[in-house]
Design a protein around this motif. Structure first.
Motif, PDB file in Angstrom:
ATOM      1  N   GLU A  66       0.824  -1.165  -0.274  1.00 17.14           N
ATOM      2  CA  GLU A  66      -0.349  -0.194  -0.027  1.00 17.14           C
ATOM      3  C   GLU A  66       0.776   1.391  -0.380  1.00 17.14           C
ATOM      4  OE1 GLU A  66      -4.178  -1.200   2.865  1.00 17.14           O
ATOM      5  OE2 GLU A  66      -2.278  -0.850   3.770  1.00 17.14           O
ATOM      6  N   GLN A  67       1.844   1.092   1.116  1.00 19.08           N
ATOM      7  CA  GLN A  67       2.898   3.008   0.745  1.00 19.08           C
ATOM      8  C   GLN A  67       3.397   2.958  -0.572  1.00 19.08           C
ATOM      9  OE1 GLN A  67       5.624   1.657   3.820  1.00 19.08           O
ATOM     10  NE2 GLN A  67       4.018   2.130   5.766  1.00 19.08           N
ATOM     11  N   ASN A  68       4.165   1.050  -0.862  1.00 22.97           N
ATOM     12  CA  ASN A  68       4.617   1.547  -2.126  1.00 22.97           C
ATOM     13  C   ASN A  68       3.873   1.747  -3.089  1.00 22.97           C
ATOM     14  OD1 ASN A  68       7.183   0.752  -0.921  1.00 22.97           O
ATOM     15  ND2 ASN A  68       6.509  -1.658  -1.502  1.00 22.97           N
ATOM     16  N   ALA A  69       2.740   1.645  -3.622  1.00 26.51           N
ATOM     17  CA  ALA A  69       1.232   1.718  -4.436  1.00 26.51           C
ATOM     18  C   ALA A  69       0.775   3.262  -4.289  1.00 26.51           C
ATOM     19  CB  ALA A  69       0.962   1.081  -4.925  1.00 26.51           C
ATOM     20  N   GLY A  70       0.559   3.080  -3.140  1.00 25.75           N
ATOM     21  CA  GLY A  70       0.017   4.953  -2.245  1.00 25.75           C
ATOM     22  C   GLY A  70      -1.361   4.604  -2.748  1.00 25.75           C
ATOM     23  N   MET A  71      -2.163   3.634  -2.142  1.00 28.94           N
ATOM     24  CA  MET A  71      -3.472   3.251  -2.401  1.00 28.94           C
ATOM     25  C   MET A  71      -3.321   2.742  -1.210  1.00 28.94           C
ATOM     26  SD  MET A  71      -3.407   0.822  -5.723  1.00 28.94           S
ATOM     27  CE  MET A  71      -4.924  -0.236  -4.291  1.00 28.94           C
ATOM     28  N   LEU A  72      -5.072   2.537  -0.968  1.00 26.02           N
ATOM     29  CA  LEU A  72      -5.711   0.715   0.216  1.00 26.02           C
ATOM     30  C   LEU A  72      -5.807   0.142  -0.682  1.00 26.02           C
ATOM     31  CD1 LEU A  72      -7.202   3.137   2.342  1.00 26.02           C
ATOM     32  CD2 LEU A  72      -4.999   2.245   2.894  1.00 26.02           C
TER      33      LEU A  72
END
Length: 419
Positions: A66-72
């Motif tokens: 999630e942190q790497n993709a910038g999404m939940l």
């Protein structure tokens, strides 16, 4: 929150959990936007044995992606394998019904559904959950038409041969419970070797007949493919952890140190070392000073165990595919963490007596390719790629098929059975 254009593949291995996030752009092109890899706990032989520990490890892996993709992330497709899996081939025949509109006996979708249902009913143990039912070929009045749809074919009898993959109901329920406790929706479950065919297999390999060997930590999973469909699926309860254990026992060092040495200096093909031998430093234990071990000696320890694993795989393939193994003319494709071992291709070529062996590297799908174009990410990437080919009623987020490159493969024929 991931929308219908975003797919998350979750590969819960015994030693490592790998996650891949893919997203379709407005033109229907799939791109891998993020991946993560975290230490796994709570599993044995590819099966969840401690739900709480596994839940925490899964959450850690998904939170990192999630942190790497910038999404939940709220929903995932999960791979299954290991001792959970059993498979068998089944056949059934039904009479083709008379079409009242044309007054002819021609195959309809109802006939296809009926013959597959009959094949499943004959071979459905009460304690097993159907995961996949894949038609291998259809026959109309005894004449094979392969895997193409028999709809509108004229005849009196329709027969089908299917490959059915099942899992323990208890084990699958544990997986569902684990995902629920972790707070994620389980979109679908897919056999890991089946997912890998999407990320690492070429069309000609599927058709000509190939073998996928997934070299995991506790298990080695195998799928034999012929004419675009599975012939056999199996899991052997041995893997890379036994190699680590052998190094630990022979050298007298802790398992953790043996794992590090295996990853950093391991090789499983002695002729590959040749005269370019070097020393490996073994850590001191209990006041004992560090020692030196020739890399060739380390290779001998590793090669003996990997040879045994390949021998078990070869025996399993012969046992389950005795009628069709001589027809296989594609490749042996090595995946999983064990496929990253130096010398693994050469050893497989020697043990299987063929030069047609290669490492299964996932397709190039943009993003940080160096992070996922490795054999240990074949399952996670395959889950993302297979998403659009899973029947819509098998998952909650179906998305659009716009622009999807479909391989001529088994995914288009997966029977709607699970989820």
């Amino acid at each position: 929150m991931n929308d219908e254009r975003t797919i998350v593949g979750l590969d819960i291995g015994t030693e490592v959990i790998k996650v891949a996030v893919g997203k379709y752009d407005d033109n229907g092109k799939l791109e891998i936007v993020a991946t993560s890899s975290k230490k796994s706990v709570g599993l044995k032989n590819g099966v969840i044995v401690n739900i709480e520990d596994a839940k925490d490890a899964i959450k850690a892996a998904i939170e990192e992606v999630e942190q790497n993709a910038g999404m939940l992330v709220n929903s995932v497709i999960v791979a299954v394998g290991g001792s959970l899996i059993q498979s068998e081939n089944a056949t059934a025949t039904v009479p083709i019904k008379l079409n009242p509109k044309t007054n002819r006996k021609e195959v309809t979708q109802d006939d296809i559904d009926q013959v597959i249902d009959m094949a499943i009913a004959i071979n459905s143990p009460a304690d097993r959950e159907k995961i996949h039912v894949i038609p291998q070929r259809y026959l109309v009045d005894g004449i094979s038409i392969g895997t193409q749809s028999p709809i509108n074919r004229l005849g009196n009898k329709l027969a089908v041969e299917v490959h059915m993959v099942t899992g323990s109901k208890t084990v699958i329920q544990n997986m569902k419970s684990c995902m629920n406790r972790a707070g994620y929706i389980l979109d679908a479950v897919m056999l890991k070797t089946l997912a890998q065919t999407q990320s690492v297999c070429h069309d000609d390999e599927l058709e000509l007949g190939s073998i996928i060997i997934d070299l995991g930590a506790d298990t080695t999973d195998v799928m034999v493919l012929l004419h675009g469909a599975p012939v056999s699926t199996a899991s052997i309860p041995v893997g890379g952890n036994l190699v680590t254990s052998d190094i630990s026992i022979v050298t007298g060092i802790p398992v953790a140190a043996a794992e590090t040495i295996k990853l950093e200096s391991g090789c499983c093909w002695l002729p590959g070392i040749g005269s370019n031998d070097e020393d490996v430093i073994l850590p001191g234990v209990g006041g004992r000073p560090p020692e030196l071990l020739a890399r060739s000696q380390l290779c001998q320890i590793i090669q003996a165990r990997v040879e045994q694993i390949f021998a078990l795989v070869r025996a399993e393939i012969k046992k389950n595919t005795s009628d069709s193994i001589t027809q296989l003319s594609g490749n042996i494709i090595l995946t999983g963490g064990g496929a990253m071992m130096e010398g693994i291709v050469e050893l497989a070529q020697a043990k299987f007596r063929t030069s047609s062996v290669r490492i299964g590297i996932p397709d190039s799908l943009g993003g940080k390719e160096s992070e996922y174009r490795r054999p240990d990410f074949a399952t996670a990437i395959g889950l993302v790629q297979a998403n659009k080919l899973i029947p819509k009623s098998n998952k909650k987020n179906s998305g659009s098929n716009k622009g999807r490159r479909e391989k001529n493969n088994i995914f288009k024929r997966i029977r709607d059975t699970f989820f």
